[in-house]
Design an enzyme around this catalytic site. Structure first.
Site: not given
Ligand SMILES: [Zn+2]
Lengths: 245, 456
Positions: A93, A127, A191
């Site tokens: 990330c 996002r 993740h």
């Protein structure tokens, strides 16, 4: 064998359960008779040159990422030397973005990276959030995880991605690529955390670290029933998103 | 612009929708009329709220808002008629639904979702707000903590006349008191401080200059007595404090509430330091609204639990103890409270990943489950992400043969009860939608009333 891990900025970059990844590496090393020796490398700490087999860089909130970016640039030389002589890196990330050349935010300001991976990142408006499934043909495996990033990462021509997106956005929602690998350096947006659900990749990173440590890289298989079940649920969620988005 | 439908007519029609949906068994019908109202005529919320003769107060926080708001209701109830969204429907639609049932209420008391707070505050123009804390929660839904904090700052700036009641122990929340009429509360009992900030601590860097705060005392997550060694940004002076705190495991807690109005000893039926924070915030808001110290003490001592947060349910000759877990900070406190009471040897932990739980389940890896692992003989991992949860405990040191993976909540509950000796208590830690489902299962067996009946 002792595997020396350098965890970069654990106090700042730990937003997506990065310690889960470390715990998985430690336990899977232990079960094979190895020992994971984890050192925190924080702000203004020196990088112990030649003494680290695996560097780990996690993700942070924007604010924390900006706080560490300038310190990381100070560490560029020893980190690059370590990568060149075969140390392994796993960056997730925000850490993945910082290993690229730069991160340009919506206002056009650039946060410097260390350019270890051949890529750069530009902030987007929306996002990209959700479960992701990758095909990692170089390993003959799939990888499942969760992404949540505003940055669009663009790989240089000819750079190797970590995987091809089966479901999800990946690096930028358009290229079909996710993550990046170069030598023993691996970066990804996934993740979840990544390693509990993808035990093959945890073992792959251990083998890379062992190769640097000069030990045997063969790892005895583990039962991994829970791991497979968790992978399957995550993969199902990703597939349910349908297509790439 | 569409002319507004006459409010009385509109309200009556929408209440009928609520009754119908309740009859049809659609989850209590708690928000459906509100959703319709919000769609048809958003301005109606403002007009309905303006009918409350004593105005409205809002309660928001990442953790504890349902409990704090219910405590405020308990304190004020003997003297004021309250309209309260007690079932936890805390988005604009849920508040709209409560406003449709005002009856003869004098004061509106609304628990509000953190992200919905700016919109609700703009419409309702509250006379006071209780702001408890901001923890990292559901990053996939709320975004980063800083974003929520920025929205709150903006919203407070546009409410110059509202009285703020803020938790000074939270750097982001305490800072809202600056330049505002405010009452600041916090814990003043260094004996209960944690030796170090927990892994999941969020706001540990100075919000002005980015330097890590020095903590004279860290209580819950990043809540505590902080000071920036570089620029001096520090916890604001406290107006209301909790002192001489006693924690009695799962059986309750006691503390001395010291306010400008005076000092009073409070004995809570709820466990844990986090509930002391909830009670302190609720008491502070009630004092701001003019309640007396005796009302505050009596109300807090009458209070047993808010819906599903901490609940004991008799099931034949066994008991269920249900503690909601939904983010790292809250789950850490639940674990701490359990371990300081009688650490369970059997536990059912339920992880769902519906939107209301958060699609992203990575947060379980940030919870310190390890203190629980030490005493566990058996874990029943359940919910739609049961395997992931089982992995968390396995890598946390629990032997895999001690873990049962039972995705079905009902089967997991039965397995947990089977592992619990007669007369014993089964600890269940569910995420939000798992809590709702488990409650429904237990209610279906006749052991507890459905929440919309008790919340009426
Ligand atoms: Zn400072």
């Amino acid at each position: 064998m002792r595997i020396r891990v350098g965890h970069l900025y654990p106090d700042y970059l730990n937003i997506y359960a990065d310690r889960g990844n470390i715990a998985v590496l430690a336990e899977r090393a232990r079960l094979r008779g190895h020992e994971l020796d984890v050192h925190a490398i924080g702000m203004r700490d020196p990088v112990p040159a030649g003494e680290i087999d695996l560097f780990y860089v996690g993700g942070g909130q924007d604010r924390e990422q900006a706080l560490v970016a300038h310190d990381l640039v100070e560490k560029e030389k020893p980190l690059r030397d370590a990568a060149e002589e075969g140390a392994a890196f796993l960056a997730v990330c925000g850490g993945y973005q910082l290993l690229g050349r730069f991160y340009r935010d919506v206002a056009g300001d650039e946060l410097p990276g260390i350019g270890l991976l051949p890529l750069h990142t530009v902030a987007g408006q929306r996002r990209m959030i959700g479960d992701v499934l990758l095909d990692c043909d170089w390993a003959g495996q799939t990888m499942a995880g969760f992404e949540n990033h505003a940055g669009r990462t663009i790989l240089d021509e000819g750079a190797a991605p970590l995987g091809r997106v089966i479901s999800g956005f990946g690096n930028n929602g358009a290229s079909g690529a996710e993550g990046c690998r170069w030598k023993r350096v691996y970066g990804t947006y996934l993740h979840g955390p990544l390693l509990p659900r993808n035990p093959w990749f945890a073992d792959h990173m251990l083998a890379e670290a062992l190769a640097h440590a000069g030990g045997p890289t063969e790892l005895a298989p583990l039962p991994d029933e829970l791991e497979r079940a968790a992978h399957e649920v995550s993969a199902q969620r990703a597939r349910a998103r349908g297509g790439k988005h | 612009m569409r002319p507004p439908i006459p409010l009385a007519l509109e309200s009556a029609a929408l209440r009928a929708v609520g009754a119908l949906s309740r009859v049809a068994g659609r989850g209590g019908g708690t928000t459906l009329p509100g959703k319709l109202l919000w769609k048809l005529d958003p301005g109606a919320i403002d007009r309905l709220a303006s009918r409350l003769e004593q105005g409205s107060v809002l309660v928001s926080a990442t953790n504890g808002k349902t409990t704090s708001a219910a405590m405020v209701a308990e304190i004020l109830r003997p003297r004021v008629r309250i309209a309260h969204n007690s079932s936890g429907a805390n988005l604009v639609s849920g508040i709209a639904s409560t406003l449709l049932h005002l009856g003869d209420a004098q004061l509106g008391l609304f628990e509000v979702d953190e992200a919905a707070l700016p919109e609700v505050a703009r419409r309702i123009e509250p006379r006071a707000l209780l702001l408890g804390n901001l923890f990292r929660d559901q990053l996939d839904r709320y975004g980063e903590l800083e974003l929520v904090a920025a929205l709150w700052r903006e919203a407070m700036a546009s409410l110059p006349d509202a009285e703020l009641v803020v938790n000074g122990d939270d750097p982001q929340v305490g800072d809202l008191a600056r330049g505002h009429r405010a009452r600041v509360f916090g814990v003043d009992d260094p004996r209960l401080a944690r030796p170090a900030l927990q892994h999941a601590a969020d706001s540990k860097y100075c919000l002005r200059c980015g330097t890590p705060y020095d903590y004279a005392a860290a209580y819950v997550g990043h809540l505590g007595d902080y000071r920036c060694p570089k620029c001096g940004h520090a916890r604001p002076p406290l107006d209301v404090t909790a002192r001489d705190i006693e924690l009695h495991g799962l059986d309750g807690a006691a503390f001395t509430l010291a306010a400008p109005e005076g000092t009073v000893r409070v004995k809570l039926a709820l466990p844990g330091l986090y509930n002391v924070y909830n009670a302190l915030g609720a008491g502070s808001l009630a004092l701001t609204l003019g309640a007396g110290l005796d009302d505050v003490r009596a109300g807090l001592e009458r209070f047993s639990a808010a819906f599903g947060r901490f609940e004991r349910i008799e099931i034949g000759d066994r008991r269920l103890l249900m503690l909601l877990v939904k983010n790292p900070a809250g789950a850490n406190e639940a674990v701490r409270t359990l371990v300081e009471g009688r650490a369970p040897s059997v536990a059912v932990v339920a992880l769902n990943d519906a939107i209301a739980d958060g699609r992203d389940v990575s947060w379980i890896w940030d919870v310190d489950f390890e203190p629980l692992v030490a005493g566990l003989d058996r874990l029943v991992a359940t919910g739609s992400r049961a395997a992931e949860l089982a992995l968390r405990f396995a890598y946390g040191g629990l032997a895999r043969e001690r873990i049962d993976v039972v995705p079905s909540l009902e089967a997991a509950l039965d397995r947990g009860l089977e592992l619990t000796p007669a007369g014993g208590e089964l600890v269940v830690l569910p995420t939000y939608t798992a809590m709702l489902a488990l409650r429904k299962i237990v209610a279906g067996r006749g052991h507890v009333s459905n929440y919309w009946e008790s919340a009426a």
